[in-house]
Structures are given as structure tokens and as C-alpha cells.
Design a protein around this motif. Sequence first.
Motif, short mmCIF file in Angstrom:
data_model
loop_
_atom_site.label_atom_id
_atom_site.label_comp_id
_atom_site.label_asym_id
_atom_site.label_seq_id
_atom_site.Cartn_x
_atom_site.Cartn_y
_atom_site.Cartn_z
N GLU A 109 -7.15 10.88 -3.81
CA GLU A 109 -5.49 11.26 -3.91
C GLU A 109 -4.97 10.22 -3.13
O GLU A 109 -4.07 10.56 -2.68
CB GLU A 109 -5.73 12.42 -5.46
N HIS A 110 -5.77 11.08 -1.79
CA HIS A 110 -5.02 10.78 -0.14
C HIS A 110 -4.93 9.53 -0.20
O HIS A 110 -3.65 8.98 0.50
CB HIS A 110 -6.11 11.89 0.71
N GLU A 146 -1.40 8.53 -1.52
CA GLU A 146 -0.46 8.88 -1.22
C GLU A 146 -0.01 8.80 0.02
O GLU A 146 0.93 8.67 -0.32
CB GLU A 146 -0.24 10.40 -1.23
#
Length: 545
Positions: free
Chosen positions: A532-533, A536
Motif C-alpha cells: 500500500e505504501h 501511495e
Amino acid sequence: MARTDSAAGSDDIDALIIGAGPSGVTAARLLAESGFRVTVLEQGDWPNVADYPSEKLERDLLVAGRWNPNPNHRHGPSDYPINDSDSDVHPLMFNGVGGSSVLFWAEWPRMIPSDFRVRTLDGIADDWPITYEDLQPYYDVVDEMIGVSGLGGNIAYPPGYVPPQPALPIGRIGRIAAEGMNKLGIGWWPGTSAILSQSTGSRGACARWGTCGSGCPEGAKASFDVAMWPGALAAGVNLVAGARVREITVSNQGLVTGATWIDRAGVEQHTSAAVVIVCANGIGTPRLLQLSTSSLFPDGLANSSGYLGRNLMMHPVATVLGEYEQDLEPWIGPESHPIWSMHFAETDVSRGFHRGAKWTAVVHQGPVSLLQRFTELPLAERSGLAGHELIERLHGRSYEISASIEDLPVFENRVVLDPNLVDSDGIPAPKIDYTMSDESKRALDWNLDRIVEVHEAAGAISTKRVDFMGETGWHLLGTARCGNDPSTSVVDGYGRSHDVPNLYIFDGSVFVTSSAVNPTPTITAFALRAAEHLVETASDQRTPL
């Protein structure tokens, strides 16, 4: 959708993932659902449910051979040999789509909050760069994705944790073990398992085969080929099976450019990608990075700290077998974890060691696993008529309680490249140096004494300590640890290499400490958070393409 794609050499790949086990597919699915073009290289094949030993009469023979969890016994085309002659614990794994989850028992305990703060709380080892609270929402998401059963309210965890599916029955063995613990004031809890208690989609609820460790014929167990890969394929992930990666390649600027791999025909291929994510387990990952040397990285890729391959942790396990007068119905599943206890998971230095243990009730499905508990006997006393009498006495009337202790990191426990041993493609194989510490031996001894007391309180007519078992190295951890300090860690708290900004590691190699619990829930939660990071921060990602 096709499971493999021969066009793996194309250059329009955003993320190349090496390893199709739990961490690899978890990251692949999230990245693909976020619009990334993802290819996964897996040296093994898709396991065929029809080949599982679980419902076959010759199950014990198959588990001793081509379905053995030890690659040195299995000798499959997907396996690489491991020199473990200098290791107290023998590493176990399954090389294929779904990784070792194909053969795991599906115990699904999270790490407890103190596991992330061992240096702060106990003055030993090191703290993780992340906390339980950082991972908690990702634990929850993975539980929902794969289907986890259990009972909420376990006081070993912060309030509010409730598995998405009801707990499985604890059975006779669970009830008897619970009675013994109750009499001694030892807390226990129904098993938290990556096994469906209610049917979901095409997966049936647990039919209680009790053969979880040799492949679930029902699809209830969340082996990741069943529980996660269908969603990843639907999201557009390209999976290439039978692809053994030989080297991660780098540019003159020190960025990774992709991977060189060998197909089943022995043909060398290369796949380029903007980002490479390694998910090859705590042995396969340091092996591959040590193979990937260059003028820029002469000591192995991402190894400026010298910590690559170091601090190998493998969770030593010992058990106590209890014999009872009544029929215990051990053939009714799940195979492990009907109840478990974290009562002794926290440090109490008055016991003579740091950190603690997880206890688990375990059944014995067949005669071979029982006989393995008596290897110290002369062959004549555990084979032939004597062996049959021993099995007749114990099978159906015995079960174990095991203690898995927190294996603290030791710098000298490590994975290196063997100077002589190679795999079937001529690639250097790993060598394991692992010595169980005196503190671990004290921890096992103390816990086994307590487990004997539990069996006796529960009504056992005899007990047998199995003080140590070498064939228990399922949990391969710590060999590319995460941290904030590049001088003492390989990756940061999101799995990104300190040395190579477009290289990531998402598997159990990143563990700073091992906890006493099974690592797959934490491995997959870490992978989901890290992926997820990556999404992002994609606009800031340095790439060679």
C-alpha cells in the motif's frame, strides 16, 4: 484467465515479484488492484489438489517422500538443496504457487504488542521500526481476504479483535487439554485458524478431515493458492511458474533493473521491471541477494550493513505426548490448534530466560508421526510386533501439547552460499549455520515441565517428553531485517532496501525478532502495508526505466 504467461520478458512491468507464496501474492494482488502491471516469478508449480496425500490410504508414505516438507528429502524439480549439516534445526518449506501455506497447519496467531518492543521492554535484541498498532488494520484486512475463524476477546491482544468467522470446534482433545490448564490456572483460547468454519464462495467449510498439513482436500484451509491467488489473477497479475531466478540485475546507477531466470527447459531469460520485490522466504531471499553480486555490490545486493543472511531465527519446538485411557478422536480435525495458550508468552526472568512460548494442542493422524516420537528406542522396540503394540496402545488415545519458543536473534546464525553444493540448474545452494542458544534450551525445558503438569492434571496415565525436534524449521525469519538504521538493517519499515531504492523485501526475512507465534499472519500484514505504501509513494519512486 491463464495461470502463466510466456511473455514474462516484456519490459512494460511496474513490479516484478519473486516468489508466489503468501507475501508475494498478497502484495501482487493489492498492486494489481491499484493499477500496477505485475508479474510474479515462481520456481515451483501449481499444486494439484488431486495429488494431495490427505485422503489417500498411503498418506504417511507420501508425506515421507514427495510431499515431505523438507526439500532435502523431497528432491522435486522445484526444490533446491540446503546444506544444513551445521544447523540444529532443519529448514522446511514448499516451493510452489501458494508457498509453504500449501502444507502449513493454518494456525493464525498474530504477534502480540510486546513482540515489537523487545529492546525497550526487556533490554535484549532490538525493537521493530513498526508497532502492533501499525499492523493491526492490515491484520484485519488479510483475515477478511482469506477467511479466518476464531473467537474474539483473547486477552493476549488489545480489545476489539474478533476473527471474521466463528471458531472451529475444539473437539475432545481441546476439551481435555483445557481441563488440565483450568486446574492449574493457565489461560487458553479456542484456536484462531486460517480455516473456514462457514462456506465462502467456491470454498467449503472445514469438513474436519484433520489432515491440514498434507493439503486440504476441501479448500477450507487458506493455503494461498486457494485463498488469495484467484483474486490476484482476476486483478490481472501475470504468474510465471517454473521460473528459477538466478540473479537480480542492476544498472550502473545502482538501481535494480529486473531478474535473470531459468525456465524448465533450461533456457535463461530476463524480465525487466521498474521495481523488484523479493518474497522467497528467509533462506531463499538472502541466497538470491548474495548471488546478485556486482562491482557496485561485491558483498551481495543490499548488504552494505553486513546483516544480509544474519540473525536467522527458526522457532525451536518441543512437545509432551500424553497417553489417556479414553478415545480422543484424533482423526477429527483440525490437525493442530484446537486450543492454544499465550499464558507464558511474556518475559518473566524468574524462569531463567527472556521472552516466552506459545502452547498448542496437536493431534497425531497416523502411526508414523507417533513412532517419530520414540526414535531414541532401539529399532527392535519400535518396529515389527513391538512397533505395532506401541501404536495399538497410543493411537487414538494420545495427543501432544507443543511449546514454540521465541527464538531470539543471534548474529552468527546465518545463511551463506555453499562453496560446493548447487541446485539442478548449477546455481550455488544455501548453507545454514544455526545453533540453538542455551537460553532457548532453558526455555524449552521450563515449558515442557509445565506441559507435563497439564497432562497429569488432565488425567494422563503416562507422559513422554520430546525435548527437541530438528524437523521443525518452518519459520525462516530475520535474515534481511527491517530497521531505521541502515548500518544494522537491510530494509526499512516498509521493506525497501536502504541501499537500492527500487528493491523491496516483503517476506519473513524482515523480522527483527521472531515472537513465539506462527509468522504468516504478520508476514502478510507487513506485505499488505508495504505494498500500500509503495502505491501511495509511486510518484516519488526512483526507477531505471
